[in-house]
Design an enzyme around this catalytic site. Structure first.
Site, PDB file in Angstrom:
ATOM      1  N   LYS A  30      38.362  40.580  44.365  1.00 30.65           N
ATOM      2  CA  LYS A  30      37.064  40.481  45.035  1.00 30.65           C
ATOM      3  C   LYS A  30      37.041  39.359  46.081  1.00 30.65           C
ATOM      4  O   LYS A  30      36.666  39.577  47.242  1.00 30.65           O
ATOM      5  CB  LYS A  30      35.983  40.238  43.977  1.00 30.65           C
ATOM      6  CG  LYS A  30      34.622  39.860  44.530  1.00 30.65           C
ATOM      7  CD  LYS A  30      33.635  39.615  43.413  1.00 30.65           C
ATOM      8  CE  LYS A  30      34.011  38.408  42.573  1.00 30.65           C
ATOM      9  NZ  LYS A  30      33.888  37.132  43.310  1.00 30.65           N
ATOM     10  N   THR A  31      37.427  38.148  45.667  1.00 33.88           N
ATOM     11  CA  THR A  31      37.384  37.002  46.578  1.00 33.88           C
ATOM     12  C   THR A  31      38.354  37.202  47.737  1.00 33.88           C
ATOM     13  O   THR A  31      38.086  36.807  48.879  1.00 33.88           O
ATOM     14  CB  THR A  31      37.719  35.704  45.819  1.00 33.88           C
ATOM     15  OG1 THR A  31      36.851  35.594  44.690  1.00 33.88           O
ATOM     16  CG2 THR A  31      37.554  34.488  46.703  1.00 33.88           C
TER      17      THR A  31
ATOM     18  N   ASP B 222      28.446  37.363  47.991  1.00 32.77           N
ATOM     19  CA  ASP B 222      29.358  37.453  46.850  1.00 32.77           C
ATOM     20  C   ASP B 222      28.546  37.640  45.572  1.00 32.77           C
ATOM     21  O   ASP B 222      27.405  37.188  45.473  1.00 32.77           O
ATOM     22  CB  ASP B 222      30.173  36.152  46.778  1.00 32.77           C
ATOM     23  CG  ASP B 222      31.326  36.241  45.805  1.00 32.77           C
ATOM     24  OD1 ASP B 222      31.741  37.364  45.462  1.00 32.77           O
ATOM     25  OD2 ASP B 222      31.823  35.179  45.390  1.00 32.77           O
ATOM     26  N   GLU B 223      29.137  38.293  44.565  1.00 32.38           N
ATOM     27  CA  GLU B 223      28.492  38.501  43.251  1.00 32.38           C
ATOM     28  C   GLU B 223      27.087  39.104  43.413  1.00 32.38           C
ATOM     29  O   GLU B 223      26.111  38.628  42.840  1.00 32.38           O
ATOM     30  CB  GLU B 223      28.403  37.181  42.467  1.00 32.38           C
ATOM     31  CG  GLU B 223      29.731  36.478  42.248  1.00 32.38           C
ATOM     32  CD  GLU B 223      30.591  37.137  41.171  1.00 32.38           C
ATOM     33  OE1 GLU B 223      30.260  38.249  40.726  1.00 32.38           O
ATOM     34  OE2 GLU B 223      31.603  36.525  40.789  1.00 32.38           O
TER      35      GLU B 223
ATOM     36  N   GLN C  50      29.557  43.970  35.508  1.00 33.09           N
ATOM     37  CA  GLN C  50      29.567  42.570  35.095  1.00 33.09           C
ATOM     38  C   GLN C  50      28.226  41.893  35.349  1.00 33.09           C
ATOM     39  O   GLN C  50      28.144  40.669  35.475  1.00 33.09           O
ATOM     40  CB  GLN C  50      30.688  41.813  35.810  1.00 33.09           C
ATOM     41  CG  GLN C  50      32.070  42.318  35.455  1.00 33.09           C
ATOM     42  CD  GLN C  50      33.171  41.468  36.059  1.00 33.09           C
ATOM     43  OE1 GLN C  50      33.382  40.319  35.676  1.00 33.09           O
ATOM     44  NE2 GLN C  50      33.900  42.027  37.021  1.00 33.09           N
TER      45      GLN C  50
ATOM     46  N   ARG D 277      38.797  39.540  30.378  1.00 35.08           N
ATOM     47  CA  ARG D 277      39.324  38.176  30.587  1.00 35.08           C
ATOM     48  C   ARG D 277      40.765  38.078  30.095  1.00 35.08           C
ATOM     49  O   ARG D 277      41.482  37.139  30.445  1.00 35.08           O
ATOM     50  CB  ARG D 277      38.503  37.132  29.832  1.00 35.08           C
ATOM     51  CG  ARG D 277      37.022  37.004  30.156  1.00 35.08           C
ATOM     52  CD  ARG D 277      36.731  36.906  31.623  1.00 35.08           C
ATOM     53  NE  ARG D 277      36.421  38.224  32.178  1.00 35.08           N
ATOM     54  CZ  ARG D 277      36.397  38.499  33.478  1.00 35.08           C
ATOM     55  NH1 ARG D 277      36.689  37.568  34.350  1.00 35.08           N
ATOM     56  NH2 ARG D 277      36.102  39.704  33.911  1.00 35.08           N
TER      57      ARG D 277
END
Length: 746
Positions: A33-34, A220-221, A251, A601
């Site tokens: 994503k980043t 973002d997010e 998420q 995770r």
């Protein structure tokens, strides 16, 4: 010129190159994503020739903003990102308001009130309105006002929607609070997002100027945005419509903070011509782990369908740990950590232990200390260092030692008794004049010439301490703590406050009560208050700071978002714990998203654990295995013995595993039977404790909620002091006090 774009996969590159118009990137866990958002900014600057100052990138944390800026500098020349507008929603709009806020009646040098400042102002407003903080907790009022602002519900609308006396009182406080902020030329954190909307609505030329300045907006997010963030972003992107949002609806786990998953689910409704890209190539986890994540999240109705695809190998199956209680569960986790380290040479930093609520950390911490496994708590503090725990323990220390002035000063206003610093100062002077301890001064407050209100408050406090002392002489630490909670109404106060912080404190205090009950059950011959305090003093003195960074990470699943570890343990997989008391479909779906976050995770190995019984509210409770476990393909889950869950008998009493695990191609562990599962009743009729004094005789068969079936070996004493020595089939010999053991005679 575009060489750096070759580092992206096909879908990532397509998303980066789609520079014009609305774009939504659904970035699954571990899909880069980043990377996409930073490469897009670099592409806009280098290849599209957009001036950096015309790009606005909004994040949720300063850390994320810093990382983004650092990565862009790494792709382009050093310093290329210096004129970029990258920051959190709050920091960016605070900066903008410094230039324009005078247009809506504020001075440019406005103050920004933090949470403590805001609560202090709320308290002042309540005083102005003659609303007591005893009848309406300040934290509850502050939290309610903040939630209203984040949903863009301003005082007039809030007042119209008030349906009961409490809400109507809050509406009056809300209205006055907003007025007082303006009088102080101050904004709270929520205003940093609300005031831009007010500014843009009242002054359209300002909005148009900023729309032309920020031609490219990146968020973002996006799944974590609330109603206000959604509105202000839509206003800024209204002219050029170059809005680029990145996130993962699977998420979205912060609805309790105001996050609205609808912002992401309805993006296509807001922007009918939006391009949507799904990043599903996961570069973090094994195929098995992703298969589990996909099968779980597929059960949610409110979602944008996608399936993560592994770029790693198949990996090991998921191991399901079953234990007869929460302590044994923690012990097994510790044993697996030791075993994996021994077999694989893994560092402690490779392991993470997750739990649904902060209160669950207590038993895990105890076991880590006992096994000399270095650990660190993230997103919180160690159980024994939490304020409410230190306060409750201070009461018990004062009961044991009335010359402990530090403990007295800690609890004299816990819960609030309106004994201020000035009154405490006078009390200290009285104690010094009389040559007596501070507690003795409290007891003799009537002789000190104090105001009657203060004397009454001090007398009530002393009466509580004396009553607890009398209880401690004949009872256990559990009895003493129960009296404290009941007399002060402490738990009720926290529950009524009903903020996330208050509910967390409530859970922690309940866990302390469970700990005292557990201590009494397992140490019948030494369950006094002094014994208990000695035990936790050793625990609370443990120094968890390590010189190196090699430690096991302990955290709630919420705190784990954005992190990854080679080996992950998700503990407490039980109904009413994970999922947590969820009855509404929307709540269950968010709990499922939270479980999805926990699963994703893990990079190499995932453990799920549950306990057949767990101390809750000071009592041992039988537990049911979480329904979320049943949502995973049983062919990829194995028991501790290495048997697939799909091959396990479905109508056989559950068994918990014991012994030290051995780490190999699969994690094997010798098994032995323990207490029956909650769904299986022991044969024969059971009589509750105390039904018949003659029932507890040598040779009698009994059932314990935690230790399971056993045989009485010896009976000692009678009445409230009666003890029995029992040989339990799985736990060995135990001596228990009948009063607390909750035994059933079979």
């Amino acid at each position: 010129m575009t060489d750096f774009l070759r580092e992206l996969n096909d879908v990532q590159r397509e998303a980066v190159l789609a520079t014009e118009g609305p774009v939504m990137v659904l970035a699954g866990a571990g899909s880069g994503k980043t990377r996409v958002i930073t490469f897009r900014i670099a592409h806009l600057i280098r290849n599209v020739r957009v001036s950096p100052q015309n790009i606005l990138a909004l994040t949720f944390t300063n850390k994320a903003a810093g990382e983004m800026r650092h990565r862009i500098d790494g792709i382009l020349e050093q310093g290329s990102a210096s004129s970029l507008w990258i920051g959190t929603f709050h920091s960016v709009f605070a900066r903008l308001l410094r230039s324009y806020i005078h247009l809506i009646g504020y001075d440019r040098n406005f103050s920004i009130f933090d949470a403590d400042d805001s609560k202090s102002l709320v308290k002042q407003c309540m005083g102005d309105l003659n609303i007591s903080i005893e009848s309406l907790p300040v934290n509850l009022v502050h939290s309610t006002i903040s939630k209203a602002k984040n949903s863009f519900v301003l005082p007039p609308e809030f007042h119209r929607k008030a349906i009961d006396d409490q809400t109507r009182k809050i509406s009056l406080i809300y209205e006055r609070y907003v007025m007082k902020l303006r009088e102080n030329n101050a904004l709270d954190f929520d205003d940093l997002l609300i005031k831009p909307i007010e500014l843009f609505t009242e002054h359209p030329p300002v909005l148009e100027q900023l729309q032309d300045y920020f031609k490219y907006l990146l968020i973002d997010e996006y799944q974590d945005t609330n109603r206000v963030q959604y509105i202000v972003a839509k206003m800024l992107a209204g002219k050029h419509r170059n809005i680029f949002v990145v996130g993962d609806d699977a998420q979205s786990i912060y609805s309790w903070r105001g996050a609205d998953i609808s912002n992401m689910l309805n993006f296509n409704d807001d922007y009918g011509d939006a391009k949507v890209f799904k990043l599903v190539d996961n570069y973090r986890s094994t195929k098995t782990i992703l298969q589990a994540a996909n099968s779980v999240i597929s059960r949610n109705q409110r979602q944008i369908k996608k399936e993560l695809v592994a770029n790693a190998g198949t990996g090991e199956p998921i191991t399901l740990i079953e234990a007869y209680n929460e302590r044994r569960e923690a012990e097994k986790v510790g044993e697996y950590i030791k075993s994996i380290r021994l077999a694989k040479g893994a560092e402690y930093r490779a392991f993470a232990i997750f739990y649904r609520t902060n209160a669950q950390s207590r038993v895990i911490e105890d076991v880590m200390r006992q096994n000399r496994i270095p650990y660190r708590i993230f997103g919180s503090v160690s159980f024994y260092k939490r304020k409410e725990i230190k306060d409750a323990v201070a009461y018990m220390r004062l009961v044991l030692n009335d010359r402990d002035s530090e403990s007295l000063l800690r609890v004299i206003n816990f819960p609030p008794r309106k004994i201020g610093d000035v009154s405490i100062g006078k009390l200290k002077e009285f104690a010094e004049e009389q040559g007596i301890s501070l507690y003795e001064a409290v007891r003799r407050a009537g002789e000190g010439g104090f105001q009657s209100r203060l004397v009454n408050a001090l007398e009530q406090f002393a009466s509580l301490v004396e009553a607890m002392r009398q209880q401690a002489e004949t009872g256990t630490a559990y009895d003493v703590l129960s009296m404290l909670y009941e007399t002060t109404g402490l738990l009720s106060l926290l529950k009524e406050e009903n903020t996330p912080e208050a509910l967390a404190r409530h859970e922690n205090l309940q866990e302390l009560l469970s700990m005292t009950r557990d201590f009494a059950d397992h140490n019948p011959s030494s369950a006094t208050l002094a014994d208990f305090l000695s035990t936790i003093s050793l625990a609370s003195d443990y120094d968890e700071t390590q010189e190196s960074d090699n430690y096991v990470s302990l955290m709630t699943v919420h705190a784990a978002k954005g992190l990854e570890f080679p080996v992950v343990f998700v503990t407490g997989m039980e109904e009413k714990l994970f999922p947590l008391n969820s009855y509404e479909p929307g709540e269950v779906e968010e709990e499922r998203r939270l479980f999805y976050v926990a699963i994703t995770r893990a990079r190499e190995k995932l453990f799920l654990s549950w306990a057949q019984s767990r101390y809750m509210y000071g009592q041992p409770q039988m537990c049911l295995r979480s329904t979320f476990i049943n949502e995973i393909d049983p062919d990829i889950v194995v028991t501790e013995g290495g048997r697939k869950l799909s091959e396990s008998p479905k109508k056989v009493a559950a068994t918990a595993m014991a012994g030290r695990p051995v780490f190999g191609s699969s994690l094997a562990n010798p098994t032995r039977p323990v207490a029956p599962s909650p769904s299986v009743k022991p044969a024969g009729s059971a009589a509750p404790t105390g039904a018949s004094k003659s029932a507890f005789r040598v040779g009698a068969k009994v059932q314990h909620a935690i230790f399971g079936p056993g045989v009485v070996l010896e009976v000692q004493g009678s009445g409230a002091k009666q003890k029995v020595k029992i040989n339990f089939r799985t736990a060995g010999e135990k001596t228990l006090m009948v009063q607390y053991a909750n035994l059933k005679v079979v």
